[in-house]
Design an enzyme around this catalytic site. Structure first.
Site, mmCIF file in Angstrom:
data_model
loop_
_atom_site.group_PDB
_atom_site.id
_atom_site.type_symbol
_atom_site.label_atom_id
_atom_site.label_comp_id
_atom_site.label_asym_id
_atom_site.label_seq_id
_atom_site.Cartn_x
_atom_site.Cartn_y
_atom_site.Cartn_z
ATOM 1 N N GLY A 128 0.980 -1.040 -0.094
ATOM 2 C CA GLY A 128 -0.075 0.037 -0.075
ATOM 3 C C GLY A 128 0.788 1.251 -0.063
ATOM 4 O O GLY A 128 0.443 2.130 0.436
ATOM 5 N N SER A 214 5.554 -4.725 -2.503
ATOM 6 C CA SER A 214 5.080 -3.313 -3.022
ATOM 7 C C SER A 214 5.896 -2.466 -1.972
ATOM 8 O O SER A 214 7.031 -2.390 -1.515
ATOM 9 C CB SER A 214 3.614 -3.128 -3.197
ATOM 10 O OG SER A 214 3.485 -2.138 -4.005
#
Length: 538
Positions: A128, A214
């Site tokens: 995120g 990520s």
């Protein structure tokens, strides 16, 4: 680590003595564990002990380092997830479920035994970016199967995000010295907590691996760069965790301070009443800081990591202290990470095939003519060269797959691996996950790493799996979880289904292709990347 002290009334004491949070001190089959702040009672699931929402620090104020946990008496229940960082729909990101709080410094633990055994510890940092997400937002993050399979202790961490974790007020005095990096400092606090307490959960504080996908991978890179985290973990795993502006590099101090300056101006707050920012409604803070980011991005010529538009992302700041440098330096890698083995890689398709997943091409198939037309549009005069080099690099794939291979994350991966190898310190191991192309997209490998083959990744791949496909996914889960467990235990990724995995160097380009039939290749896509990005230096 230096901490900033604050004087507060014991407002947390009443909450910590509530009957809903505490139980009588008796063991009902779920092990009661004594840690430095008190006794915890968790749950048990098929032989794996679980402790959720465990506080590792307490944030009493915004934008300042968290303090040690207030000790409690009695036995605290740890059977429900704790609060997550404040997040707002104003940003355009999905807002995870769960209670939100600036005091979101808590973690979740899965362990096979409360028995004094020294197991490898695997600490998961969620994705995120540095703006959104949580440690428990998806079943893919459930650590039970990974803990059971590897006989390891799995930990997932909540920490401050977005404006709460990275608004830079460092120009306004000692109190806010670390405000630009307080979200990462929360993670450092969690690692300090693990050093002091994880042995009580059957973990080895001398064998801690941080891993993330990520934004979680970029967090690993930040930790490998910060001297504040040195000695608190011993290995790092980065899954699809870097772009050029988030992971290779982070925000500069001048740009970061400008955002802080403009945010205060937008809020009508001056240096003389700076603490008024403590009571600004969160959505108002988000709104005005976003305006400040856009203005700063225009002044500094900055673009968002994903959008490519004039904007800024919340992320760590190279302040010369918490982060002395970027992770990638001009001729090497961050000094703090020299002795930390690194496993790093990306997925073949990442964001490149999102139209097939949730866009206008979802469910479509294309004729040979349409594939050629799209290839021509994508690569122009280089079309034939690109296809030829792609099929050399990935001989089990097809011409159609050449439409959807990723360079956006793959190129930064090459730069990080090469500069890390140039240090001549701890080894770096590289991979490209290619299974299921063109659906080898961003996040799809997460449930496989956790050995949760039946769990959907945070971004669903949209493909209906046949029985044969399900078996293939199960095989991939076994392979990847085994390799990750091996790396956490020994510093070298190994699995029965994999060939010997050599460390990457700039000269050999050793990279594991992770697929149903995995293979170790050497510099397999160098020529391809040079055609696509001839000016990119790695």
């Amino acid at each position: 680590m230096k901490k900033i002290s604050f004087v507060f009334g014991l407002i947390a004491a009443a909450a910590l003595t509530s009957h809903s949070m505490f139980v009588e001190a008796k063991d009902t089959g779920n092990k009661i564990v004594q840690i430095e702040s008190g006794a915890l009672q968790g749950g048990v699931s098929d032989g794996i002990y679980t402790y959720f929402g465990v506080p590792y620090a307490e944030a009493h104020e915004r934008f300042v380092p968290a303090e040690k946990v207030t000790p409690w008496s009695g036995v605290r229940k740890a059977t429900e997830y704790g609060p997550i960082s404040l997040q707002s729909s104003l940003t355009g990101f999905p807002v995870p479920k769960g209670k939100q709080d600036n005091n979101a410094q808590n973690l979740n633990i899965w362990t096979p035994g409360i028995d004094g055994k020294k197991r490898a510890v695997m600490v998961w940092l969620h994705g995120g970016g540095f703006a959104t997400g949580s440690a428990q937002e998806t079943p893919a993050y459930n650590g039970e199967n990974l803990s059971r399979k590897g006989d390891v202790v799995v930990v997932s961490v909540n920490h401050r995000l977005n404006v709460m974790g990275h608004l830079d007020l460092s120009a306004y005095g000692e109190k806010y010295k670390y405000s630009a990096n307080v979200g990462i400092e929360d993670i450092v606090d969690s690692l300090e907590w693990i050093q002091k307490n994880i042995a009580s959960f059957g973990g080895d504080p001398k064998n801690v691996t941080v891993f993330g996908e990520s934004g979680g991978g970029a967090k690993v890179l930040a930790l490998m760069t910060s001297p504040h985290a040195k000695g608190l973990f011993h290995k790092g795993i980065v899954q699809s965790g870097a772009t050029e502006s988030m992971g290779v590099n982070f925000t500069t101090l001048p740009a970061s301070r400008r955002v802080g300056e403009l945010t205060l101006k937008n809020l009508g707050i001056t240096k003389n009443n700076l603490d008024a920012i403590q009571s600004v409604p969160y959505d108002k803070l988000v709104e005005e800081s976003m305006k400040a980011q856009v203005e700063t991005a225009g002044e500094f010529g900055l673009k968002g990591a994903l959008s490519g538009k004039v904007s800024m992302d919340w992320e760590p700041v190279v302040d010369g202290d918490f982060l002395p440098t970027n992770p990638v330096t001009p001729d090497s890698f961050a000094i703090a990470g020299k002795d930390i083995p690194l496993l790093i890689g990306s997925n073949l398709n990442e964001w490149a095939s999102m139209n097939l997943v949730m866009g206008p091409d979802k469910g479509k198939t294309f004729t040979e003519t349409e594939i050629d037309q799209r290839l021509q549009k994508a690569y122009g005069d280089n079309k034939d060269k690109v296809v030829a080099e792609f099929l050399k690099a990935f001989p089990t794939k097809t011409k159609a797959d050449a439409l959807y291979f990723d360079t956006f994350i793959r190129l930064p991966m090459l730069k990080i691996m090469s500069h890390k190898a140039d240090q001549n310190g701890a080894p770096v191991y590289g991979y490209v996950y290619t299974h299921g192309s063109p659906f080898a997209i961003h996040t799809v490998e997460i449930p496989l790493v956790f050995n949760n083959a039946d769990a959907e990744p945070p971004i669903p791949n949209g493909a209906v799996k046949s029985q044969a496909e399900k078996q293939a996914v199960s095989k991939m889960a076994d392979t990847m979880s085994s390799a990750w467990i091996s790396f956490a235990k020994t510093g070298k990724p190994e699995a029965a289904s994999l060939p010997a995995w050599e460390a990457y160097t700039r000269s050999n380009g050793a990279t594991m292709i992770l697929d149903t039939d995995s293979s170790l290749v050497y510099g397999h896509d160098r020529n391809l990347m040079k055609i696509i990005a001839p000016d990119y230096q790695w």
